[in-house]
Design a protein around this motif. Structure first.
Motif, mmCIF file in Angstrom:
data_model
loop_
_atom_site.group_PDB
_atom_site.id
_atom_site.type_symbol
_atom_site.label_atom_id
_atom_site.label_comp_id
_atom_site.label_asym_id
_atom_site.label_seq_id
_atom_site.Cartn_x
_atom_site.Cartn_y
_atom_site.Cartn_z
ATOM 1 N N ASP A 100 0.973 -1.152 0.037
ATOM 2 C CA ASP A 100 -0.076 -0.041 -0.138
ATOM 3 C C ASP A 100 1.089 1.393 0.104
ATOM 4 N N SER A 101 2.290 1.146 -0.265
ATOM 5 C CA SER A 101 3.049 2.288 -0.477
ATOM 6 C C SER A 101 2.853 3.163 -1.453
ATOM 7 N N GLU A 102 3.307 4.354 -1.369
ATOM 8 C CA GLU A 102 2.558 5.624 -2.377
ATOM 9 C C GLU A 102 2.949 4.971 -3.814
ATOM 10 N N GLY A 103 4.000 4.320 -4.056
ATOM 11 C CA GLY A 103 4.501 3.920 -5.215
ATOM 12 C C GLY A 103 3.796 2.626 -5.824
ATOM 13 N N GLY A 104 2.915 2.120 -5.206
ATOM 14 C CA GLY A 104 2.188 1.035 -5.655
ATOM 15 C C GLY A 104 2.591 -0.187 -4.929
ATOM 16 N N ALA A 105 2.213 -1.554 -5.508
ATOM 17 C CA ALA A 105 2.946 -2.671 -5.238
ATOM 18 C C ALA A 105 4.317 -2.909 -5.639
ATOM 19 N N PRO A 106 5.240 -3.342 -4.664
ATOM 20 C CA PRO A 106 6.602 -3.238 -5.164
ATOM 21 C C PRO A 106 6.730 -4.631 -6.224
ATOM 22 N N ASP A 107 7.764 -4.329 -6.944
ATOM 23 C CA ASP A 107 8.195 -5.672 -7.808
ATOM 24 C C ASP A 107 9.144 -6.529 -7.069
ATOM 25 N N LEU A 108 8.580 -7.530 -6.273
ATOM 26 C CA LEU A 108 9.252 -8.379 -5.612
ATOM 27 C C LEU A 108 10.375 -9.473 -6.222
ATOM 28 N N GLY A 109 10.032 -9.603 -7.496
ATOM 29 C CA GLY A 109 10.941 -10.232 -8.271
ATOM 30 C C GLY A 109 12.062 -9.610 -8.476
ATOM 31 N N GLU A 110 11.929 -8.294 -8.637
ATOM 32 C CA GLU A 110 13.215 -7.341 -8.859
ATOM 33 C C GLU A 110 14.106 -7.266 -7.736
ATOM 34 N N THR A 111 13.211 -7.400 -6.377
ATOM 35 C CA THR A 111 14.118 -7.335 -5.197
ATOM 36 C C THR A 111 14.874 -8.959 -5.162
ATOM 37 N N ILE A 112 14.241 -9.699 -5.328
ATOM 38 C CA ILE A 112 15.003 -11.166 -5.305
ATOM 39 C C ILE A 112 16.164 -11.100 -6.357
ATOM 40 N N GLU A 113 15.856 -10.578 -7.515
ATOM 41 C CA GLU A 113 17.006 -10.427 -8.593
ATOM 42 C C GLU A 113 17.919 -9.741 -8.344
ATOM 43 N N THR A 114 18.000 -8.566 -7.846
ATOM 44 C CA THR A 114 18.981 -7.593 -7.464
ATOM 45 C C THR A 114 19.644 -7.820 -5.934
ATOM 46 N N LEU A 115 18.779 -8.241 -5.097
ATOM 47 C CA LEU A 115 19.264 -8.241 -3.810
ATOM 48 C C LEU A 115 19.588 -9.619 -3.160
ATOM 49 N N TRP A 116 18.309 -10.420 -3.038
ATOM 50 C CA TRP A 116 18.523 -11.686 -2.455
ATOM 51 C C TRP A 116 19.331 -12.733 -3.379
ATOM 52 N N ASN A 117 19.178 -12.769 -4.410
ATOM 53 C CA ASN A 117 19.911 -13.877 -5.339
ATOM 54 C C ASN A 117 21.294 -13.626 -5.311
ATOM 55 N N PRO A 118 21.709 -12.362 -5.533
ATOM 56 C CA PRO A 118 23.152 -12.323 -5.483
ATOM 57 C C PRO A 118 23.968 -12.292 -4.201
ATOM 58 N N THR A 119 23.111 -12.107 -3.145
ATOM 59 C CA THR A 119 23.646 -12.342 -1.733
ATOM 60 C C THR A 119 23.651 -13.966 -1.561
#
Length: 421
Positions: free
Chosen positions: A77-96
């Motif tokens: 419900d953030s101002e920018g709308g629903a986040p792209d969790l796939g991008e979060t995984i691709e750019t943060l969690w998977n590299p870690t």
């Protein structure tokens, strides 16, 4: 970034070859922010490169190990709308996740409390997991309507089997550390007040061990999940050859014969006799040529390829299909499969210590792999005479599916990878 005066979100200490990394947001159960990801990956990169670091010990501050993602920055419900969790995984969690698993040195995790969501799965990526008896592992994704990530579906299923993995992921039921040990998910559950003492003792032992050999062992175990039995035998042979030429092996044998404790340096430096013999060994020539090429092969590295094995006239590479490799039909673009097959071809035809280039080649596509498929390209020399060579390459999946076949014709050009050898 940390606000002025705020405590660092990752604590780092290096003592006697042990790098201790402590997740340090105890008020948030050490849930991850983008800054923590960057700091952790930077620390692991330094650990990989530094001869002064022989082992990594990862733990958390406060009453928990890690609660996974800090949901404050990922609120739907953030101002920018629903986040792209796939991008979060691709750019943060998977590299870690890859940075932890691929580190060529032992990684120990001391789980000091709750490990939930991606926090649990990062812990399970470490080579050896010790957990306080009060600790719990929770696949909390289902309670948020999400899918387990950070390697959780792979690690849990491989270690526990589909029935237990599926139940834990769908129910989100906490798994106590003693049961996690009994089920084979972790190495050991220990009394809470003994956790760090045992973890440090284990790390200090590794810091005095044959680091290069540990890294080769990790490579073999990780590859076993997608190699056949015969391919694993071949990989063990190739890695053992490299280990047998290390200074640590020579020291280990001398210490055994002299009935004393070995003093390992942790490196891959060859003995003087081995250095003199190396260019008379076709397998060693092949491996050193591959190492020389890989060091400047930014294209293959950029696509996430990895060399599994090389030998005279042969090479095996792997590559996982990423989201940015998909075409408009949602399958792997043929150009990436071609690039992978071509790389395997290049490494295979350059194993004889002569600069060799492609003269012409062709590829046949048999099936389109989807996102996440781990591809293996195996190149084999069919014929080699004079300046010309012929190579066949097969691109397959973990389940044996044949995705493409490639035939390459090579020719040698002036120059050698290993000087005048």
């Amino acid at each position: 970034m940390n606000e002025p005066g705020a405590a660092p979100v990752l604590l780092e200490e290096v003592v006697d070859g042990v790098m201790t990394l402590t997740l340090n947001r105890p008020d948030k159960l050490n849930s991850f922010t983008p800054e923590m990801h960057a700091l952790l990956r930077d620390a692991l990169a330094r650990a990989s490169e530094s001869a002064g670091v022989r082992v990594v010990l990862l733990t958390g501050a406060g009453r928990g190990f890690c609660a996974g993602q800090d949901l404050g920055a990922r609120h739907p419900d953030s101002e920018g709308g629903a986040p792209d969790l796939g991008e979060t995984i691709e750019t943060l969690w998977n590299p870690t996740a890859r940075a932890i698993r691929d580190l060529p040195k032992p990684v120990i995790c001391a789980v000091n409390g709750v490990a939930a969501g991606a926090g649990a799965n990062l812990a399970l990526l470490c080579d050896i997991v010790l957990a306080a008896e009060s600790a719990r592992f929770i696949q909390s994704f289902a309670k948020l309507g999400l899918v387990p990530d950070s390697g959780g579906t792979w690690t849990m299923t491989h270690r526990l089997g589909e029935a237990r993995a599926m139940a834990l992921m769908l129910t989100g039921e906490p798994l106590p550390a003693p049961k996690a040990e009994a089920w084979g998910l972790i190495w050991r559950a220990v009394p809470d007040d003994k956790l760090m003492e045992e973890a440090r003792a284990l790390a200090e032992g590794f810091a005095q061990g044959p680091t290069f050999g540990y890294g080769l062992t990790k490579q073999a175990v990780h590859a076993a999940g997608h190699l056949s039995f015969d391919e694993s035998l071949d990989l063990e042979r190739d890695l053992q050859r490299r280990a047998g030429r290390s200074a640590d092996y020579a020291e280990g044998v001398r210490a055994f014969m002299e009935k004393r404790s070995p003093v390992f340096t942790g490196g891959a430096v060859m003995s003087a006799n081995d250095q003199a013999d190396v260019l008379n060994d076709p397998q060693e020539i092949a491996e050193r040529c591959a190492q020389a090429m890989w060091s400047t092969d930014h294209a293959s590295q950029g696509l996430g390829m990895a060399i599994v094995a090389v030998g005279p006239g042969t090479a095996t590479l792997t590559m996982r299909v990423r989201k940015d490799m998909l075409n408009g039909l949602g399958t792997c673009h043929g150009g990436f499969m071609f690039a992978m097959a071509d790389s395997a071809f290049a490494f295979a035809c350059n194993t004889h210590n002569q600069f060799t280039v492609a003269q012409h080649c062709s590829i046949t596509y048999h099936a389109p792999p989807g996102e996440g498929v781990l591809l293996t390209a195996t190149a084999k020399e069919v014929h080699r005479s004079g300046r010309s060579g012929l190579y066949d390459i097969a691109v397959t999946g973990e389940d044996g599916t044949l995705y493409a076949t490639f035939r390459g014709h090579s020719r040698t050009v002036p120059g050698r990878h290993l000087g005048d050898g």
